[in-house]
Write a protein that holds these residues in place. Structure first.
Motif, PDB file in Angstrom:
ATOM      1  N   ALA A  26       0.648  -1.313   0.135  1.00  0.00           N
ATOM      2  CA  ALA A  26       0.178  -0.003  -0.045  1.00  0.00           C
ATOM      3  C   ALA A  26       0.828   1.147  -0.006  1.00  0.00           C
ATOM      4  O   ALA A  26       1.846   1.482   0.822  1.00  0.00           O
ATOM      5  N   GLY A  27       0.533   2.232  -0.916  1.00  0.00           N
ATOM      6  CA  GLY A  27       1.549   3.623  -0.907  1.00  0.00           C
ATOM      7  C   GLY A  27       1.102   4.638   0.126  1.00  0.00           C
ATOM      8  O   GLY A  27       1.955   5.357   0.490  1.00  0.00           O
ATOM      9  N   VAL A  93      -7.245   5.219  14.846  1.00  0.00           N
ATOM     10  CA  VAL A  93      -7.786   4.462  13.457  1.00  0.00           C
ATOM     11  C   VAL A  93      -6.252   4.399  12.584  1.00  0.00           C
ATOM     12  O   VAL A  93      -5.503   5.380  12.727  1.00  0.00           O
ATOM     13  N   ALA A  94      -6.033   3.535  11.825  1.00  0.00           N
ATOM     14  CA  ALA A  94      -5.103   3.208  10.981  1.00  0.00           C
ATOM     15  C   ALA A  94      -5.720   2.645   9.592  1.00  0.00           C
ATOM     16  O   ALA A  94      -6.406   1.833   9.725  1.00  0.00           O
ATOM     17  N   VAL A  95      -5.242   3.385   8.536  1.00  0.00           N
ATOM     18  CA  VAL A  95      -6.131   2.875   7.003  1.00  0.00           C
ATOM     19  C   VAL A  95      -4.678   2.742   6.261  1.00  0.00           C
ATOM     20  O   VAL A  95      -3.889   3.609   6.207  1.00  0.00           O
ATOM     21  N   ALA A  96      -4.975   1.692   5.189  1.00  0.00           N
ATOM     22  CA  ALA A  96      -3.912   1.887   4.179  1.00  0.00           C
ATOM     23  C   ALA A  96      -4.498   1.875   2.733  1.00  0.00           C
ATOM     24  O   ALA A  96      -5.782   0.983   2.585  1.00  0.00           O
ATOM     25  N   ALA A  97      -4.080   2.186   1.818  1.00  0.00           N
ATOM     26  CA  ALA A  97      -4.730   2.558   0.606  1.00  0.00           C
ATOM     27  C   ALA A  97      -3.510   2.612  -0.564  1.00  0.00           C
ATOM     28  O   ALA A  97      -2.488   2.792  -0.140  1.00  0.00           O
ATOM     29  N   ALA A  98      -3.898   2.272  -1.792  1.00  0.00           N
ATOM     30  CA  ALA A  98      -2.849   2.766  -2.720  1.00  0.00           C
ATOM     31  C   ALA A  98      -2.649   4.046  -2.837  1.00  0.00           C
ATOM     32  O   ALA A  98      -1.378   4.647  -3.060  1.00  0.00           O
ATOM     33  N   HIS A  99      -3.236   5.078  -2.713  1.00  0.00           N
ATOM     34  CA  HIS A  99      -3.018   6.423  -2.858  1.00  0.00           C
ATOM     35  C   HIS A  99      -3.659   7.310  -1.657  1.00  0.00           C
ATOM     36  O   HIS A  99      -4.636   7.200  -1.070  1.00  0.00           O
TER      37      HIS A  99
END
Lengths: 146, 82, 146, 82
Positions: A26-27, A93-99
């Motif tokens: 994930a970026g 909270v933590a989130v991971a996405a491509a952009h």
């Protein structure tokens, strides 16, 4: 995805590192941490009550919704209950996405929903007394953007 | 029998966190009316329904919702998480 | 406020904890971490060139602007240069504010400006060759909202 | 004397990261014209000014900006940080 509703403290750094290590592809990773504000020494403690069972169900639904909507690689929510002192972390909270745009949007969405739709109730114990924190109209209004 | 749960200042006003009730109430509003008729502390807790929220079997719902098949009702003020 | 432009790796967890510990009175902390995406194994490395001197000057101005505009309690930017491998963290931003809306806005502002106004240039080395990463119109357009 | 710096593919096309120049150029555009007239590699690097950015003494600027008092000029493509 991992959700923990817990009385004990958590380690923001350790949680952040573990979360990032699990999503190497994930970026973009966004974290939010909420901390008890001392209000210049006036606040003695923050007491957080919750509704066991519904809490996990409500937050789980929010996380699944965010994951689908923004194509998240992963998401984490940790939320404490019980008695907390000023300076202690309440939740993260933590989130991971491509952009980055998706990661920021998903984190803000989760925060807005946690504020107004997760069954927690905060009570402030200050030097002059104690009282339940009133829900803010602005927090309810923030949901409209989603 | 239905489990009724109270949180935050609703719990404080009623004086207990949960109770199991026998009721013939068809809707949440009917259940509230039954409770309010029982004792003053319930009347105090339910004086302003606009400042209350209700969950049926752990899902947010409304005061006009039917109770048929519901096992757990919870009353509480607007949530303040995060 | 702290800014570090460095070749070496940084520890997201340690940086997050140190940042949070220094702002106990702030209620909201947002971090963003950018990671080299491997693109399914196609990317071998990301090489980041920068303009020493101007980099620090440009990012310092962005941080001062964000601090004033959103009343930040603190801000941190770490940005690496040199050769990075897929999965390695490129950079991170951390901001602390009294409330979550300000913290999210400031973090997104810093990211948008870092993308298009901090003098870094990325070069991707893939299994099929190497090339400079082209600036995205969407990144330039994102500045308009500020 | 003025220091001229090149980054990313501008540096690669010109073949060096920086050079010190004697110039009478009044503006950035004048300096670019001088460089383009010198050698083909400069002409290649400056073929499309729309894809280039310029900084004067480490501040983003424009091609019509005057060079008087400037000590350092840098040419580079649009930035890709973050």
């Amino acid at each position: 995805m991992r959700l923990s509703v817990q009385a004990g403290a958590f380690d923001l750094g350790a949680e952040s590192n573990a979360f990032a290590a699990a999503v190497p592809g994930a970026g973009a990773i966004v974290t939010f941490t909420g901390v008890v504000r001392g209000n210049g020494g006036a606040l003695r403690a923050m007491e957080i009550e919750h509704y066991p069972g519904m809490t996990e169900r409500a937050i789980g639904a929010m996380m699944a919704g965010a994951r689908a909507r923004w194509g998240l690689a992963d998401a984490l929510v940790i939320h404490r209950h019980g008695r907390l002192l000023p300076g202690e972390a309440i939740m993260m909270v933590a989130v991971a996405a491509a952009h980055r745009a998706d990661a920021f949007a998903a984190a803000e969405f989760l925060m807005d929903y946690l504020k107004s739709r997760a069954p927690f109730w905060k009570r402030e114990v200050s030097v002059t007394g104690a009282g339940w924190v009133a829900a803010q109209d602005a927090d309810e209004a923030a949901l409209a953007r989603w | 029998m239905i489990d009724v749960l109270y949180f935050a200042w609703v719990r404080e006003r009623i004086g207990l966190p949960r109770e199991a009730l026998e009721t013939q109430a068809a809707t949440v509003a009917d259940l509230v009316a039954e409770l309010v008729a029982r004792e003053e502390r319930y009347a105090m807790a339910f004086a302003d329904l606009g400042s209350l929220r209700v969950a049926l079997d752990q899902e947010l719902s409304g005061f006009d919702a039917p109770l048929q098949g519901v096992r757990e009702v919870a009353f509480f003020p607007p949530m303040t998480g995060g």
